[in-house]
Design a protein around this motif. Structure first.
Motif, short mmCIF file in Angstrom:
data_model
loop_
_atom_site.label_atom_id
_atom_site.label_comp_id
_atom_site.label_asym_id
_atom_site.label_seq_id
_atom_site.Cartn_x
_atom_site.Cartn_y
_atom_site.Cartn_z
N ALA A 7 35.81 58.04 11.77
CA ALA A 7 35.44 56.63 11.57
C ALA A 7 35.21 55.90 12.89
CB ALA A 7 36.54 55.92 10.78
N VAL A 8 35.85 56.34 13.96
CA VAL A 8 35.72 55.67 15.25
C VAL A 8 34.28 55.64 15.74
CG1 VAL A 8 36.12 57.76 16.60
CG2 VAL A 8 36.78 55.53 17.54
N ASN A 9 33.45 56.56 15.28
CA ASN A 9 32.05 56.63 15.73
C ASN A 9 31.08 55.92 14.79
OD1 ASN A 9 32.50 58.26 18.09
ND2 ASN A 9 32.82 60.02 16.74
N TYR A 10 31.61 55.18 13.82
CA TYR A 10 30.74 54.50 12.85
C TYR A 10 31.07 53.01 12.72
CZ TYR A 10 29.12 59.11 11.54
OH TYR A 10 28.56 60.36 11.58
N THR A 11 31.73 52.45 13.72
CA THR A 11 32.14 51.05 13.64
C THR A 11 30.95 50.09 13.72
OG1 THR A 11 32.53 51.13 16.03
CG2 THR A 11 34.41 51.53 14.60
N SER A 12 29.95 50.44 14.51
CA SER A 12 28.78 49.56 14.63
C SER A 12 28.05 49.43 13.30
CB SER A 12 27.84 50.08 15.71
OG SER A 12 26.69 49.28 15.79
N ILE A 13 27.88 50.55 12.60
CA ILE A 13 27.19 50.52 11.31
C ILE A 13 28.01 49.71 10.30
CG2 ILE A 13 26.44 51.94 9.38
CD1 ILE A 13 25.76 54.14 11.33
N GLY A 25 26.80 41.57 9.36
CA GLY A 25 25.49 41.16 9.82
C GLY A 25 25.17 41.61 11.23
N TYR A 26 23.94 41.35 11.63
CA TYR A 26 23.45 41.80 12.92
C TYR A 26 24.24 41.18 14.08
CZ TYR A 26 20.32 42.52 16.89
OH TYR A 26 19.80 42.86 18.12
N ARG A 27 24.65 39.95 13.94
CA ARG A 27 25.37 39.26 15.02
C ARG A 27 26.61 40.03 15.44
NH1 ARG A 27 28.19 33.53 13.83
NH2 ARG A 27 29.15 34.90 12.29
N TRP A 28 27.36 40.52 14.46
CA TRP A 28 28.56 41.27 14.77
C TRP A 28 28.26 42.75 15.01
CZ3 TRP A 28 32.58 38.51 16.02
CH2 TRP A 28 32.78 37.26 15.44
N GLY A 29 27.30 43.30 14.28
CA GLY A 29 26.98 44.72 14.43
C GLY A 29 26.37 45.09 15.75
N SER A 30 25.83 44.11 16.46
CA SER A 30 25.25 44.36 17.78
C SER A 30 26.12 43.82 18.91
CB SER A 30 23.85 43.73 17.86
OG SER A 30 23.92 42.31 17.64
N ASN A 31 27.27 43.30 18.59
CA ASN A 31 28.19 42.76 19.59
C ASN A 31 29.04 43.91 20.14
OD1 ASN A 31 30.57 41.57 20.80
ND2 ASN A 31 29.95 39.63 19.85
N SER A 32 28.80 44.25 21.40
CA SER A 32 29.48 45.41 22.00
C SER A 32 30.99 45.21 22.07
CB SER A 32 28.92 45.68 23.40
OG SER A 32 29.09 44.54 24.23
N GLU A 33 31.44 43.97 22.28
CA GLU A 33 32.88 43.72 22.35
C GLU A 33 33.54 43.95 20.99
OE1 GLU A 33 33.29 39.77 23.73
OE2 GLU A 33 32.64 40.20 25.78
N ALA A 34 32.90 43.48 19.92
CA ALA A 34 33.45 43.68 18.58
C ALA A 34 33.44 45.16 18.21
CB ALA A 34 32.66 42.86 17.56
N ILE A 35 32.39 45.87 18.58
CA ILE A 35 32.30 47.31 18.28
C ILE A 35 33.41 48.07 18.99
CG2 ILE A 35 30.88 49.38 18.57
CD1 ILE A 35 28.42 47.53 18.30
N ALA A 36 33.61 47.78 20.27
CA ALA A 36 34.66 48.47 21.03
C ALA A 36 36.05 48.17 20.48
CB ALA A 36 34.57 48.07 22.51
N ALA A 37 36.27 46.90 20.09
CA ALA A 37 37.58 46.53 19.54
C ALA A 37 37.84 47.23 18.22
CB ALA A 37 37.66 45.01 19.37
N LEU A 38 36.81 47.32 17.37
CA LEU A 38 36.99 47.98 16.08
C LEU A 38 37.22 49.48 16.26
CD1 LEU A 38 37.06 47.84 13.05
CD2 LEU A 38 34.56 47.88 13.01
N SER A 39 36.54 50.10 17.22
CA SER A 39 36.78 51.51 17.51
C SER A 39 38.20 51.74 17.98
CB SER A 39 35.78 52.01 18.56
OG SER A 39 34.45 51.91 18.10
N ALA A 40 38.70 50.83 18.80
CA ALA A 40 40.09 50.95 19.26
C ALA A 40 41.06 50.83 18.10
CB ALA A 40 40.38 49.87 20.30
N PHE A 41 40.74 49.98 17.12
CA PHE A 41 41.60 49.84 15.95
C PHE A 41 41.63 51.14 15.13
CE2 PHE A 41 42.06 45.25 16.32
CZ PHE A 41 43.29 45.06 15.72
N CYS A 42 40.54 51.86 15.10
CA CYS A 42 40.53 53.14 14.37
C CYS A 42 41.52 54.12 14.99
CB CYS A 42 39.12 53.73 14.38
SG CYS A 42 37.93 52.83 13.37
#
Length: 572
Positions: free
Chosen positions: A376-382, A389-406
Motif C-alpha cells: 500500500a505504501v506505493n499507492y498513496t498518490s492514487i 481530488g487532484y489537489r491532494w493527489g498531486s501534493n508531494s507533502e501529503a503523499i509522503a506523509a500518507l506513505s509514512a503512515f502506511c
C-alpha cells in the motif's frame, strides 16, 4: 467446560470485530464527501486540537472504569455475590459525574485558550469569524463529550458480558449519523462555519450513540442496572423488637462501592494517561509547533493512513483485550481454587488456549501491517487522487506523509495486540506501575526526537518519531508476555515463534515491495492528468493487484489457521 466457555468468548469477540469493521467502513465511505468541502486549515483545526480535546476528556473519564470493571465476571451468584455485583454497578455509574466534570473542565480550558489567542494574537492571524467558528466548535465538542459519557455504565455492562455486538451496532449507527450530518452541515453552512459543522456532527454522534445504548439497555434481560444504596437484609427474628439497637444489630449497612475496584480505576486512569499522551503525542506536537495548514496536511494523511487502525486494528485490539482479560481471569480463579490433578490439567489447557489466542492474533495483525508497509505504501498518490481530488493527489507533502503512515501501521498493529495482552493479564498495581515507568521513558524519548524531526522533515518526521515509540513499547510488552508464560511453565522457543509470520511469507511481501516500487517509478507520475493519468494508474494498479493476489494466496496457504478462522467466523 471452561475451555468451551473461552471458545464461546472468542467467537463473540470475533463476530463483534467483524460487525464493527463493516460499520466503520460504511462511515468512512460516507465521510469522504466532506473532504472536498473544507480547506486544509479548517480540517486541521477540527482534526488536531479539537479531536485532542475530545479524546482526552473521554479517555480520562472512562478508560480506568473499563479496564478495572471488565476483569471479572459481572454476574455474581448468591447473597454476597449480589452485593458485589451491585457495588460494581455503583462504581460503573460514577463514570457519569466524572465525565460531566471532565467535560466542563475541558470547556473551560477551551474558552480560556480562545480568549488568550484573541487577546495576544499569534503567528497565525485569524479573522473574527474564524475565531468565533473555532470557539463554537470547541463548545460543541465538549457537549458531545458530556452526552457520550452518559452511556458509559451501559457500555461497561456490554463489555463485562462480552456483548461487543451491541456496542458495535451503536457505534456504527452513530458513525453513520455523524458522517451524514457533517456532509449536510458543510453543504448548508457557509465556509466561515466549517469547523462548527464538525462540532455539530460530533454532537450528533454522542447523542445517537447514547440513545442507542439506552435503547439496547432497556430491551436487554434485566433492563438497565441502576445504582442503588446497599443495606443488608436481616433474617426473620421472632424476638426482634423495634428498638434502634436491634436495627444496628440486624441491619448493618454495606459499603455502596467496592473500594478495591475504585483503587484499580484510579490506578488504571493515572497509568493510562501515559499511554494516552503517547498515543496522542502527534496531535500534541502539532498543536504546539504547527500552523493550521500544516495540521491539515497531516490530518488528511492521518485520515487515510489511520484507516487500517480505525477499521481493522482498533476493533481487533479492543476485543482481544476483552478476550485476554476474561481468559486470564478464568486461569487465575481456577489456580487459586483447585488443587486436584484433573483441575491442573484443565488449567494447563486454558493456558495453552490463551497462548494460542495471543500467537494467532499477533501473527494476524503483523500480516496486516506487512500488507500496508510493503504494498500500500506505493499507492498513496492514487488513493489521494481518487478520494480527495487532484489537489491532494498531486501534493508531494501529503503523499509522503500518507506513505509514512502506511509504514507506521505495521508498528501500530504490533503494539496494539502486545499491549492489549499486558493490560489484560495485569493483576496488581505493581504491574501497572512498571508499565507506567516504561511509558514515561518512551515518552521522554519521543519528546526528545519529535521536535527536531518535525522541524526538519515535517509530517514524515513526526510519523518516524511515532514509529520509534511504538517499537520500544512493543518490545517491552513482548518481554512481559514472555515472562508471564515463563512463570506458568509455558515458555518455549517453538511456542514464541508461532507469533511470527513464516519466513517465506515475509520474503513474498518484501519482493512485492520491490516490484510495486519499480512499477511506480516506471509507469506512474502524480502530475499526470486526464486519460494519460488513468492509463498510467491502471498499469500501476494492475501490477499491485498481481502482487497482492500472489502474496495473499501464498500467505493463506502457509498460514492455514488464519484462513480456517476467517471461514469459521463468516459461517457463524
Amino acid at each position: 467446560m471452561e475451555t468451551k466457555t473461552s471458545s464461546k468468548l472468542g467467537l463473540k469477540a470475533a463476530r463483534g470485530t467483524l460487525l464493527s469493521i463493516a460499520l466503520r467502513l460504511t462511515s468512512f465511505i460516507l465521510s469522504q464527501a466532506t473532504v472536498r468541502f473544507v480547506s486544509a486549515a479548517a480540517l486541521g483545526k477540527a482534526s488536531v486540537p479539537l479531536e485532542l480535546l475530545l479524546g482526552t476528556a473521554l479517555f480520562v473519564s472512562r478508560e480506568g472504569f473499563r479496564l478495572a470493571l471488565t476483569k471479572d465476571d459481572a454476574e455474581k451468584k448468591g447473597y454476597d455475590g449480589h452485593t458485589q455485583q451491585q457495588q460494581m454497578i455503583n462504581v460503573a455509574w460514577l463514570s457519569v459525574p466524572l465525565g460531566t466534570m471532565i467535560s466542563m473542565f475541558a470547556m473551560y480550558l477551551h474558552m480560556h485558550t480562545c480568549n488568550n489567542q484573541n487577546k495576544g494574537g499569534g503567528e497565525e492571524a485569524q479573522s473574527e469569524n474564524e475565531a468565533t467558528d473555532y470557539k463554537i466548535a470547541g463548545i460543541l465538542y465538549c457537549l458531545a463529550s458530556f452526552i457520550e459519557s452518559l452511556s458509559e455504565p451501559l457500555v461497561i455492562k456490554c463489555l463485562q458480558q462480552m456483548d461487543v455486538t451491541t456496542k458495535a451496532k451503536a457505534e456504527g449507527v452513530a458513525l453513520v449519523s455523524k458522517s451524514v450530518s457533517c456532509f449536510v452541515c458543510l453543504s448548508i453552512l457557509s465556509s466561515n462555519w466549517a469547523v462548527s459543522a464538525f462540532g455539530i456532527s460530533q454532537l450528533m454522534y454522542g447523542f445517537t450513540f447514547t440513545m442507542m445504548m439506552y435503547r439496547f439497555g432497556r430491551s436487554a434481560s434485566g433492563g438497565i442496572q441502576w445504582p442503588k444504596r446497599l443495606v443488608s437484609t436481616a433474617p426473620n427474628n421472632p424476638y426482634r423488637t423495634n428498638s434502634k439497637s436491634d436495627d444496628k444489630k440486624y441491619y448493618a449497612k454495606y459499603n455502596n462501592f467496592d473500594y478495591q475496584q475504585l483503587k484499580l480505576v484510579l490506578i488504571f486512569t493515572l497509568q493510562g494517561l501515559f499511554k494516552h499522551a503517547l498515543t496522542e503525542a502527534d496531535k500534541i506536537v502539532l498543536s504546539a509547533l504547527a500552523e493550521s495548514y500544516d495540521q491539515g496536511i497531516y490530518a488528511i494523511a492521518a485520515s487515510y493512513g489511520g484507516l487500517a487502525a480505525r477499521l481493522l486494528l482498533q476493533p481487533i485490539e479492543e476485543n482481544a483485550r476483552l478476550l485476554f482479560s476474561r481468559q486470564g481471569a478464568i486461569i487465575e480463579r481456577d489456580k487459586h481454587t483447585t488443587t486436584t490433578a484433573p483441575a491442573s490439567k484443565a488449567i494447563s489447557e486454558q493456558m495453552n488456549e490463551l497462548q494460542q489466542s495471543y500467537s494467532f492474533l499477533l501473527r494476524t495483525v503483523s500480516l496486516i501491517g506487512l500488507l500496508f508497509s510493503t504494498i500500500a505504501v506505493n499507492y498513496t498518490s492514487i488513493l489521494l487522487r481518487i478520494l480527495a481530488g487532484y489537489r491532494w493527489g498531486s501534493n508531494s507533502e501529503a503523499i509522503a506523509a500518507l506513505s509514512a503512515f502506511c509504514v507506521y501501521t505495521a508498528f501500530l498493529s504490533l503494539n496494539g495486540i502486545t499491549e492489549a495482552f499486558v493490560y489484560a493479564v495485569a493483576r496488581s498495581g505493581r504491574d501497572i506501575g512498571r508499565l507506567s515507568i516504561v511509558h514515561a521513558l518512551v515518552g521522554g524519548v519521543f519528546a526528545l526526537l519529535a521536535p527536531g524531526l518535525v522541524t526538519n522533515h515535517a509530517a514524515v518526521g513526526l510519523v518516524s518519531a511515532n514509529c520509534i515509540s511504538m517499537a520500544l513499547r512493543s518490545l517491552y510488552s513482548l518481554y512481559v508476555a514472555w515472562g508471564y508464560f515463563a512463570e506458568r511453565n509455558f515458555r518455549s522457543l517453538r511456542r514464541m515463534l508461532q507469533m511470527l509470520p513464516r519466513p517465506l511469507v515475509v520474503i513474498a511481501f518484501a519482493t512485492s515491495f520491490v516490484i510495486t516500487r519499480m512499477s511506480k517509478n516506471l509507469f506512474y507520475d502524480e502530475t499526470l492528468v486526464g486519460i494519460t493519468w488513468m492509463m498510467a494508474s491502471l498499469k500501476h494498479v494492475g501490477v499491485g493487484l498481481v502482487c497482492t493476489c500472489v502474496t495473499g494466496g501464498l500467505t493463506l496457504w502457509l498460514e492455514s489457521d488464519i484462513w480456517i478462522a476467517v471461514r469459521a467466523m463468516v459461517k457463524k
